[in-house]
Scaffold this motif. Structure first.
Motif, PDB file in Angstrom:
ATOM      1  N   ASN A  44       0.849  -1.190   0.000  1.00  0.00           N
ATOM      2  CA  ASN A  44       0.000   0.000   0.000  1.00  0.00           C
ATOM      3  C   ASN A  44       0.885   1.241   0.000  1.00  0.00           C
ATOM      4  O   ASN A  44       1.533   1.550   0.996  1.00  0.00           O
ATOM      5  CB  ASN A  44      -0.919  -0.005   1.220  1.00  0.00           C
ATOM      6  CG  ASN A  44      -1.871   1.160   1.241  1.00  0.00           C
ATOM      7  OD1 ASN A  44      -1.633   2.196   0.639  1.00  0.00           O
ATOM      8  ND2 ASN A  44      -2.959   0.981   1.952  1.00  0.00           N
ATOM      9  N   ILE A  45       0.905   1.968  -1.107  1.00  0.00           N
ATOM     10  CA  ILE A  45       1.802   3.126  -1.229  1.00  0.00           C
ATOM     11  C   ILE A  45       1.406   4.291  -0.330  1.00  0.00           C
ATOM     12  O   ILE A  45       2.217   5.160  -0.052  1.00  0.00           O
ATOM     13  CB  ILE A  45       1.910   3.601  -2.696  1.00  0.00           C
ATOM     14  CG1 ILE A  45       0.553   4.058  -3.220  1.00  0.00           C
ATOM     15  CG2 ILE A  45       2.526   2.533  -3.563  1.00  0.00           C
ATOM     16  CD1 ILE A  45       0.628   4.764  -4.557  1.00  0.00           C
ATOM     17  N   TYR A  46       0.166   4.306   0.145  1.00  0.00           N
ATOM     18  CA  TYR A  46      -0.273   5.405   1.005  1.00  0.00           C
ATOM     19  C   TYR A  46       0.101   5.181   2.473  1.00  0.00           C
ATOM     20  O   TYR A  46       0.064   6.110   3.265  1.00  0.00           O
ATOM     21  CB  TYR A  46      -1.783   5.628   0.871  1.00  0.00           C
ATOM     22  CG  TYR A  46      -2.148   6.032  -0.529  1.00  0.00           C
ATOM     23  CD1 TYR A  46      -1.799   7.288  -1.025  1.00  0.00           C
ATOM     24  CD2 TYR A  46      -2.806   5.152  -1.369  1.00  0.00           C
ATOM     25  CE1 TYR A  46      -2.112   7.659  -2.325  1.00  0.00           C
ATOM     26  CE2 TYR A  46      -3.125   5.519  -2.659  1.00  0.00           C
ATOM     27  CZ  TYR A  46      -2.781   6.767  -3.135  1.00  0.00           C
ATOM     28  OH  TYR A  46      -3.085   7.127  -4.415  1.00  0.00           O
ATOM     29  N   MET A  47       0.447   3.962   2.824  1.00  0.00           N
ATOM     30  CA  MET A  47       0.966   3.624   4.157  1.00  0.00           C
ATOM     31  C   MET A  47       0.044   4.095   5.287  1.00  0.00           C
ATOM     32  O   MET A  47       0.498   4.618   6.283  1.00  0.00           O
ATOM     33  CB  MET A  47       2.368   4.237   4.337  1.00  0.00           C
ATOM     34  CG  MET A  47       3.347   3.811   3.292  1.00  0.00           C
ATOM     35  SD  MET A  47       4.939   4.639   3.441  1.00  0.00           S
ATOM     36  CE  MET A  47       5.527   3.933   4.955  1.00  0.00           C
ATOM     37  N   ARG A  48      -1.240   3.900   5.161  1.00  0.00           N
ATOM     38  CA  ARG A  48      -2.177   4.433   6.145  1.00  0.00           C
ATOM     39  C   ARG A  48      -2.566   3.439   7.225  1.00  0.00           C
ATOM     40  O   ARG A  48      -2.886   3.829   8.335  1.00  0.00           O
ATOM     41  CB  ARG A  48      -3.423   4.954   5.436  1.00  0.00           C
ATOM     42  CG  ARG A  48      -3.085   6.151   4.562  1.00  0.00           C
ATOM     43  CD  ARG A  48      -4.249   7.060   4.395  1.00  0.00           C
ATOM     44  NE  ARG A  48      -3.850   8.229   3.633  1.00  0.00           N
ATOM     45  CZ  ARG A  48      -4.351   8.548   2.467  1.00  0.00           C
ATOM     46  NH1 ARG A  48      -5.300   7.819   1.933  1.00  0.00           N
ATOM     47  NH2 ARG A  48      -3.929   9.626   1.849  1.00  0.00           N
ATOM     48  N   SER A  49      -2.580   2.149   6.927  1.00  0.00           N
ATOM     49  CA  SER A  49      -3.074   1.156   7.884  1.00  0.00           C
ATOM     50  C   SER A  49      -1.904   0.375   8.491  1.00  0.00           C
ATOM     51  O   SER A  49      -1.105  -0.221   7.771  1.00  0.00           O
ATOM     52  CB  SER A  49      -4.039   0.206   7.165  1.00  0.00           C
ATOM     53  OG  SER A  49      -4.607  -0.684   8.067  1.00  0.00           O
ATOM     54  N   TRP A  50      -1.850   0.385   9.833  1.00  0.00           N
ATOM     55  CA  TRP A  50      -0.747  -0.228  10.566  1.00  0.00           C
ATOM     56  C   TRP A  50      -1.281  -1.163  11.652  1.00  0.00           C
ATOM     57  O   TRP A  50      -2.418  -1.036  12.091  1.00  0.00           O
ATOM     58  CB  TRP A  50       0.089   0.854  11.235  1.00  0.00           C
ATOM     59  CG  TRP A  50       0.735   1.810  10.288  1.00  0.00           C
ATOM     60  CD1 TRP A  50       0.107   2.654   9.422  1.00  0.00           C
ATOM     61  CD2 TRP A  50       2.121   2.035  10.123  1.00  0.00           C
ATOM     62  NE1 TRP A  50       1.026   3.392   8.730  1.00  0.00           N
ATOM     63  CE2 TRP A  50       2.267   3.036   9.142  1.00  0.00           C
ATOM     64  CE3 TRP A  50       3.250   1.500  10.718  1.00  0.00           C
ATOM     65  CZ2 TRP A  50       3.506   3.507   8.735  1.00  0.00           C
ATOM     66  CZ3 TRP A  50       4.488   1.983  10.314  1.00  0.00           C
ATOM     67  CH2 TRP A  50       4.612   2.963   9.327  1.00  0.00           C
ATOM     68  N   THR A  51      -0.450  -2.067  12.108  1.00  0.00           N
ATOM     69  CA  THR A  51      -0.753  -2.962  13.223  1.00  0.00           C
ATOM     70  C   THR A  51       0.333  -2.774  14.272  1.00  0.00           C
ATOM     71  O   THR A  51       1.501  -2.596  13.931  1.00  0.00           O
ATOM     72  CB  THR A  51      -0.751  -4.430  12.753  1.00  0.00           C
ATOM     73  OG1 THR A  51      -1.711  -4.576  11.712  1.00  0.00           O
ATOM     74  CG2 THR A  51      -1.090  -5.370  13.886  1.00  0.00           C
ATOM     75  N   GLY A  52      -0.067  -2.819  15.532  1.00  0.00           N
ATOM     76  CA  GLY A  52       0.901  -2.666  16.608  1.00  0.00           C
ATOM     77  C   GLY A  52       0.687  -3.693  17.707  1.00  0.00           C
ATOM     78  O   GLY A  52      -0.397  -4.264  17.838  1.00  0.00           O
ATOM     79  N   THR A  53       1.718  -3.916  18.484  1.00  0.00           N
ATOM     80  CA  THR A  53       1.671  -4.807  19.639  1.00  0.00           C
ATOM     81  C   THR A  53       2.350  -4.103  20.807  1.00  0.00           C
ATOM     82  O   THR A  53       3.409  -3.495  20.639  1.00  0.00           O
ATOM     83  CB  THR A  53       2.413  -6.129  19.354  1.00  0.00           C
ATOM     84  OG1 THR A  53       1.826  -6.744  18.205  1.00  0.00           O
ATOM     85  CG2 THR A  53       2.332  -7.073  20.536  1.00  0.00           C
ATOM     86  N   ILE A  54       1.709  -4.186  21.960  1.00  0.00           N
ATOM     87  CA  ILE A  54       2.280  -3.623  23.186  1.00  0.00           C
ATOM     88  C   ILE A  54       2.310  -4.730  24.229  1.00  0.00           C
ATOM     89  O   ILE A  54       1.299  -5.401  24.450  1.00  0.00           O
ATOM     90  CB  ILE A  54       1.435  -2.456  23.721  1.00  0.00           C
ATOM     91  CG1 ILE A  54       1.362  -1.330  22.687  1.00  0.00           C
ATOM     92  CG2 ILE A  54       2.005  -1.947  25.049  1.00  0.00           C
ATOM     93  CD1 ILE A  54       0.390  -0.231  23.053  1.00  0.00           C
ATOM     94  N   ILE A  55       3.453  -4.918  24.850  1.00  0.00           N
ATOM     95  CA  ILE A  55       3.576  -5.853  25.982  1.00  0.00           C
ATOM     96  C   ILE A  55       3.581  -5.004  27.234  1.00  0.00           C
ATOM     97  O   ILE A  55       4.389  -4.082  27.368  1.00  0.00           O
ATOM     98  CB  ILE A  55       4.857  -6.696  25.884  1.00  0.00           C
ATOM     99  CG1 ILE A  55       4.847  -7.513  24.580  1.00  0.00           C
ATOM    100  CG2 ILE A  55       4.992  -7.605  27.095  1.00  0.00           C
ATOM    101  CD1 ILE A  55       6.132  -8.236  24.293  1.00  0.00           C
ATOM    102  N   GLY A  56       2.644  -5.303  28.138  1.00  0.00           N
ATOM    103  CA  GLY A  56       2.507  -4.516  29.359  1.00  0.00           C
ATOM    104  C   GLY A  56       3.812  -4.394  30.124  1.00  0.00           C
ATOM    105  O   GLY A  56       4.535  -5.379  30.305  1.00  0.00           O
ATOM    106  N   PRO A  57       4.137  -3.186  30.583  1.00  0.00           N
ATOM    107  CA  PRO A  57       5.408  -2.954  31.280  1.00  0.00           C
ATOM    108  C   PRO A  57       5.431  -3.576  32.681  1.00  0.00           C
ATOM    109  O   PRO A  57       4.389  -3.782  33.306  1.00  0.00           O
ATOM    110  CB  PRO A  57       5.489  -1.428  31.366  1.00  0.00           C
ATOM    111  CG  PRO A  57       4.088  -0.963  31.269  1.00  0.00           C
ATOM    112  CD  PRO A  57       3.346  -1.968  30.439  1.00  0.00           C
TER     113      PRO A  57
END
Length: 112
Positions: A44-57
Motif C-alpha cells: 500500500n503506497i499510502y501507508m495508512r493502515s498499521w498494526t501494533g503490539t504492546i507488551i505490558g510494562p
C-alpha cells in the motif's frame, strides 16, 4: 515549499516521507522491545493502515499482557493525529470499552 510569517521559506515534509521514517523506527524496534508496529499491507503506497503490539510494562497492572491494536494515519498526518483501536480488551479510561477505539480527548498525547 511555503512562505512563512517571517518572510522566509519553510518546507513541509510529505506525509509518506514521515511514515517511511516511522516504519524504519518500528522495524528497528523502540526502547526495550515492548512496543512494535508495522504496516498491514507492505504494497500500500499510502501507508495508512498499521498494526501494533504492546507488551505490558513491568510493575504495572498490565504487566506481561499482550495487546494488539490497529493504527490508521489519515491524509492529514502528522498534523492530524492517527486513530488507534485496540483489538485486545483493555481497561483504560481513554479506550471505549465496546469498540476499543482510543478517544483522543481522553488521551493527552493524541489530544494535542
Amino acid at each position: 515549499m511555503t512562505l512563512d510569517s517571517g518572510g522566509g521559506f519553510s518546507f513541509v515534509v510529505p506525509c509518506n516521507f514521515r511514515l517511511l521514517e516511522e516504519l524504519e523506527r518500528g522495524e528497528k524496534g523502540i526502547g526495550d522491545g515492548t512496543v512494535s508496529y508495522g504496516m498491514d499491507d507492505g504494497d500500500n503506497i499510502y501507508m495508512r493502515s498499521w498494526t501494533g503490539t504492546i507488551i505490558g510494562p513491568h510493575n504495572y497492572v498490565h504487566e506481561g499482557r499482550i495487546y494488539q491494536l490497529k493504527l490508521f494515519c489519515d491524509k492529514g498526518y502528522p498534523e492530524k493525529p492517527l486513530s488507534v483501536r485496540f483489538h485486545s480488551q483493555i481497561n483504560m479510561t481513554c479506550v471505549n470499552h465496546e469498540t476499543g477505539v482510543v478517544e483522543p480527548k481522553k488521551f493527552g498525547v493524541l489530544a494535542n
